[in-house]
Scaffold this motif. Sequence first.
Motif, PDB file in Angstrom:
ATOM      1  N   PRO A  53      -3.235   7.801   8.107  1.00 51.78           N
ATOM      2  CA  PRO A  53      -1.996   8.966   8.261  1.00 51.78           C
ATOM      3  C   PRO A  53      -1.183   8.473   9.432  1.00 51.78           C
ATOM      4  O   PRO A  53       0.126   9.040   9.512  1.00 51.78           O
ATOM      5  N   ASP A  54      -1.358   7.564  10.560  1.00 52.02           N
ATOM      6  CA  ASP A  54      -0.503   7.532  11.610  1.00 52.02           C
ATOM      7  C   ASP A  54       0.552   6.426  11.203  1.00 52.02           C
ATOM      8  O   ASP A  54       1.289   6.089  11.997  1.00 52.02           O
ATOM      9  N   ILE A  55       0.448   5.722   9.909  1.00 50.94           N
ATOM     10  CA  ILE A  55       1.102   4.709   9.544  1.00 50.94           C
ATOM     11  C   ILE A  55       1.748   5.127   8.357  1.00 50.94           C
ATOM     12  O   ILE A  55       1.044   5.376   7.312  1.00 50.94           O
ATOM     13  N   ASP A  56       3.236   4.848   8.305  1.00 51.48           N
ATOM     14  CA  ASP A  56       4.046   5.325   7.014  1.00 51.48           C
ATOM     15  C   ASP A  56       4.248   3.824   6.248  1.00 51.48           C
ATOM     16  O   ASP A  56       4.971   2.957   6.697  1.00 51.48           O
ATOM     17  N   PRO A  57       3.389   3.364   5.061  1.00 54.14           N
ATOM     18  CA  PRO A  57       3.605   2.224   4.685  1.00 54.14           C
ATOM     19  C   PRO A  57       4.927   1.873   4.012  1.00 54.14           C
ATOM     20  O   PRO A  57       5.450   0.747   4.129  1.00 54.14           O
ATOM     21  N   GLU A  58       5.737   2.775   3.712  1.00 54.74           N
ATOM     22  CA  GLU A  58       7.095   2.610   3.371  1.00 54.74           C
ATOM     23  C   GLU A  58       8.035   2.199   4.400  1.00 54.74           C
ATOM     24  O   GLU A  58       8.882   1.386   4.237  1.00 54.74           O
ATOM     25  N   ASP A  59       7.645   2.983   5.578  1.00 55.68           N
ATOM     26  CA  ASP A  59       8.603   2.476   6.734  1.00 55.68           C
ATOM     27  C   ASP A  59       8.169   1.080   7.401  1.00 55.68           C
ATOM     28  O   ASP A  59       9.016   0.409   7.820  1.00 55.68           O
ATOM     29  N   ARG A  60       6.895   0.752   7.115  1.00 51.74           N
ATOM     30  CA  ARG A  60       6.452  -0.504   7.615  1.00 51.74           C
ATOM     31  C   ARG A  60       7.202  -1.572   6.522  1.00 51.74           C
ATOM     32  O   ARG A  60       7.698  -2.612   7.045  1.00 51.74           O
ATOM     33  N   LEU A  61       7.219  -1.276   5.446  1.00 49.77           N
ATOM     34  CA  LEU A  61       7.607  -2.333   4.278  1.00 49.77           C
ATOM     35  C   LEU A  61       9.287  -2.600   4.748  1.00 49.77           C
ATOM     36  O   LEU A  61       9.699  -3.580   4.603  1.00 49.77           O
ATOM     37  N   ILE A  62      10.201  -1.368   4.857  1.00 51.04           N
ATOM     38  CA  ILE A  62      11.334  -1.544   5.191  1.00 51.04           C
ATOM     39  C   ILE A  62      11.595  -2.321   6.402  1.00 51.04           C
ATOM     40  O   ILE A  62      12.471  -3.048   6.520  1.00 51.04           O
ATOM     41  N   ALA A  63      10.838  -2.117   7.459  1.00 53.02           N
ATOM     42  CA  ALA A  63      10.977  -3.025   8.415  1.00 53.02           C
ATOM     43  C   ALA A  63      10.737  -4.372   8.450  1.00 53.02           C
ATOM     44  O   ALA A  63      11.491  -5.059   9.014  1.00 53.02           O
ATOM     45  N   VAL A  64       9.766  -4.870   7.560  1.00 55.29           N
ATOM     46  CA  VAL A  64       9.516  -6.289   7.188  1.00 55.29           C
ATOM     47  C   VAL A  64      10.798  -6.606   6.443  1.00 55.29           C
ATOM     48  O   VAL A  64      11.174  -7.946   6.637  1.00 55.29           O
ATOM     49  N   LEU A  65      11.160  -6.048   5.380  1.00 60.56           N
ATOM     50  CA  LEU A  65      12.334  -6.440   4.563  1.00 60.56           C
ATOM     51  C   LEU A  65      13.649  -6.547   5.404  1.00 60.56           C
ATOM     52  O   LEU A  65      14.472  -7.462   5.224  1.00 60.56           O
ATOM     53  N   SER A  66      13.714  -5.644   6.431  1.00 52.97           N
ATOM     54  CA  SER A  66      14.810  -5.849   7.434  1.00 52.97           C
ATOM     55  C   SER A  66      15.015  -7.113   8.192  1.00 52.97           C
ATOM     56  O   SER A  66      15.823  -7.732   8.305  1.00 52.97           O
TER      57      SER A  66
ATOM     58  N   SER B 195       0.435  -0.957  -4.306  1.00 55.45           N
ATOM     59  CA  SER B 195       0.215   0.683  -4.177  1.00 55.45           C
ATOM     60  C   SER B 195      -1.181   0.860  -3.435  1.00 55.45           C
ATOM     61  O   SER B 195      -1.791  -0.175  -3.435  1.00 55.45           O
ATOM     62  N   ASP B 196      -1.182   1.998  -2.934  1.00 56.88           N
ATOM     63  CA  ASP B 196      -2.658   2.384  -2.450  1.00 56.88           C
ATOM     64  C   ASP B 196      -3.405   2.952  -3.339  1.00 56.88           C
ATOM     65  O   ASP B 196      -4.646   3.287  -3.356  1.00 56.88           O
ATOM     66  N   ASP B 197      -2.682   3.970  -4.117  1.00 56.35           N
ATOM     67  CA  ASP B 197      -3.366   4.907  -4.947  1.00 56.35           C
ATOM     68  C   ASP B 197      -3.241   4.605  -6.521  1.00 56.35           C
ATOM     69  O   ASP B 197      -3.575   5.200  -7.510  1.00 56.35           O
ATOM     70  N   GLY B 198      -2.846   3.150  -6.825  1.00 56.64           N
ATOM     71  CA  GLY B 198      -2.554   2.988  -8.259  1.00 56.64           C
ATOM     72  C   GLY B 198      -1.615   3.500  -8.830  1.00 56.64           C
ATOM     73  O   GLY B 198      -1.283   3.430 -10.221  1.00 56.64           O
ATOM     74  N   SER B 199      -0.824   4.295  -8.391  1.00 54.02           N
ATOM     75  CA  SER B 199       0.475   4.958  -9.171  1.00 54.02           C
ATOM     76  C   SER B 199       1.531   4.248  -9.467  1.00 54.02           C
ATOM     77  O   SER B 199       2.052   3.053  -8.596  1.00 54.02           O
ATOM     78  N   GLY B 200       2.094   4.698 -10.657  1.00 57.29           N
ATOM     79  CA  GLY B 200       3.479   3.931 -10.924  1.00 57.29           C
ATOM     80  C   GLY B 200       4.598   4.183 -10.202  1.00 57.29           C
ATOM     81  O   GLY B 200       5.447   3.516  -9.914  1.00 57.29           O
ATOM     82  N   ASP B 201       4.714   5.539  -9.440  1.00 58.90           N
ATOM     83  CA  ASP B 201       5.542   5.696  -8.705  1.00 58.90           C
ATOM     84  C   ASP B 201       5.699   4.869  -7.446  1.00 58.90           C
ATOM     85  O   ASP B 201       6.727   4.427  -6.937  1.00 58.90           O
TER      86      ASP B 201
ATOM     87  N   HIS C  60       0.722  -1.005   0.026  1.00 54.87           N
ATOM     88  CA  HIS C  60       0.189  -0.090   0.116  1.00 54.87           C
ATOM     89  C   HIS C  60       0.847   1.371  -0.036  1.00 54.87           C
ATOM     90  O   HIS C  60       0.478   2.274   0.635  1.00 54.87           O
ATOM     91  N   LEU C  61       1.845   1.262  -0.904  1.00 59.03           N
ATOM     92  CA  LEU C  61       2.597   2.628  -0.879  1.00 59.03           C
ATOM     93  C   LEU C  61       1.878   3.760  -1.735  1.00 59.03           C
ATOM     94  O   LEU C  61       1.119   3.221  -2.504  1.00 59.03           O
ATOM     95  N   LEU C  62       2.185   4.747  -1.396  1.00 56.25           N
ATOM     96  CA  LEU C  62       1.480   5.933  -2.331  1.00 56.25           C
ATOM     97  C   LEU C  62       2.631   6.706  -2.765  1.00 56.25           C
ATOM     98  O   LEU C  62       4.070   6.877  -2.705  1.00 56.25           O
ATOM     99  N   GLY C  63       2.100   7.336  -3.925  1.00 51.59           N
ATOM    100  CA  GLY C  63       2.646   8.289  -4.740  1.00 51.59           C
ATOM    101  C   GLY C  63       2.961   9.566  -4.315  1.00 51.59           C
ATOM    102  O   GLY C  63       1.973   9.919  -3.471  1.00 51.59           O
ATOM    103  N   PRO C  64       3.804  10.633  -4.898  1.00 57.92           N
ATOM    104  CA  PRO C  64       3.850  12.063  -4.342  1.00 57.92           C
ATOM    105  C   PRO C  64       2.375  12.454  -4.603  1.00 57.92           C
ATOM    106  O   PRO C  64       1.663  12.506  -5.604  1.00 57.92           O
ATOM    107  N   GLY C  65       2.015  13.227  -3.257  1.00 59.90           N
ATOM    108  CA  GLY C  65       0.676  14.013  -3.412  1.00 59.90           C
ATOM    109  C   GLY C  65      -0.466  13.267  -2.866  1.00 59.90           C
ATOM    110  O   GLY C  65      -1.564  13.762  -2.738  1.00 59.90           O
TER     111      GLY C  65
ATOM    112  N   ASN D 287      -6.818  -4.859  -6.018  1.00 64.33           N
ATOM    113  CA  ASN D 287      -7.790  -4.066  -6.150  1.00 64.33           C
ATOM    114  C   ASN D 287      -7.331  -2.581  -6.120  1.00 64.33           C
ATOM    115  O   ASN D 287      -8.141  -1.803  -6.754  1.00 64.33           O
ATOM    116  N   HIS D 288      -6.262  -2.184  -5.559  1.00 66.90           N
ATOM    117  CA  HIS D 288      -5.704  -0.933  -5.463  1.00 66.90           C
ATOM    118  C   HIS D 288      -4.856  -0.564  -6.693  1.00 66.90           C
ATOM    119  O   HIS D 288      -4.594   0.686  -6.919  1.00 66.90           O
ATOM    120  N   ASP D 289      -4.288  -1.570  -7.187  1.00 64.49           N
ATOM    121  CA  ASP D 289      -3.378  -1.401  -8.343  1.00 64.49           C
ATOM    122  C   ASP D 289      -3.879  -1.208  -9.802  1.00 64.49           C
ATOM    123  O   ASP D 289      -5.145  -1.488 -10.060  1.00 64.49           O
TER     124      ASP D 289
END
Length: 233
Positions: free
Chosen positions: A22-35, A53-59, A11-16, A81-83
Amino acid sequence: MARLLHLSDTHLLGPGSTSPHPDIDPEDRLIAVLSAATAEGPFDAVVVTGDISDDGSGDAVRRVHDLVRPLAPIVVAVPGNHDDTDVVAQVFGTALVRVGAWTIRGAATNVPGEVAGRADPVLDLLGECDGPTVVLMHHPVRSRSAHPWFTLRGAAALEQRLRDHRTPMILLSGHLHQPYEDTVGGVRLYGAPATFYGIAHDGEEWTPHGAPTGALIVDLGEDGTSSARLIDA
């Protein structure tokens, strides 16, 4: 023996874009799991079963690809379903690869504009599976939830085909944000937790943050056997 790292619902997000959590950063969570996963490697492949992605974005999809790519020589994914289905295919390529004795095949169970999924793409590829096969799909065959969002249209027909299947097969899915394991005939079903946040399911009720986050490690035997265990992170 081949080893997969099974990720889902990053569920990562693109810019904007803004998150409903909002209390959870999906990229921080992914990095913690990968670690946490790095200590369990090496891996022959990383597989991601949708809602990249959470927003369907390519970024967002590209960022996930960049983060997981160092963990294994093979990285494949299917959309959730979000992609955007085309974006996932452009970034990750075709989900059809060989890992040891096993073939990994992807099925896009997502339906544009809907949260629930459809089984037809999985049914279509079963006729091509004549050896040990891993099928990647976002929506699980058997959901722990009775809520319409967490269902798979055509699941009963798919279960019947799986009961009749005679070569080693496992189905890897996500969507529930809750790990699970089941069997249909001789086919093993493994569901990965989300890296983003967990959900506890009880019939039509579902509770965010009620299940563990993390990933699955899936071991594939040369003899067609398989096992999975949770990385809780």
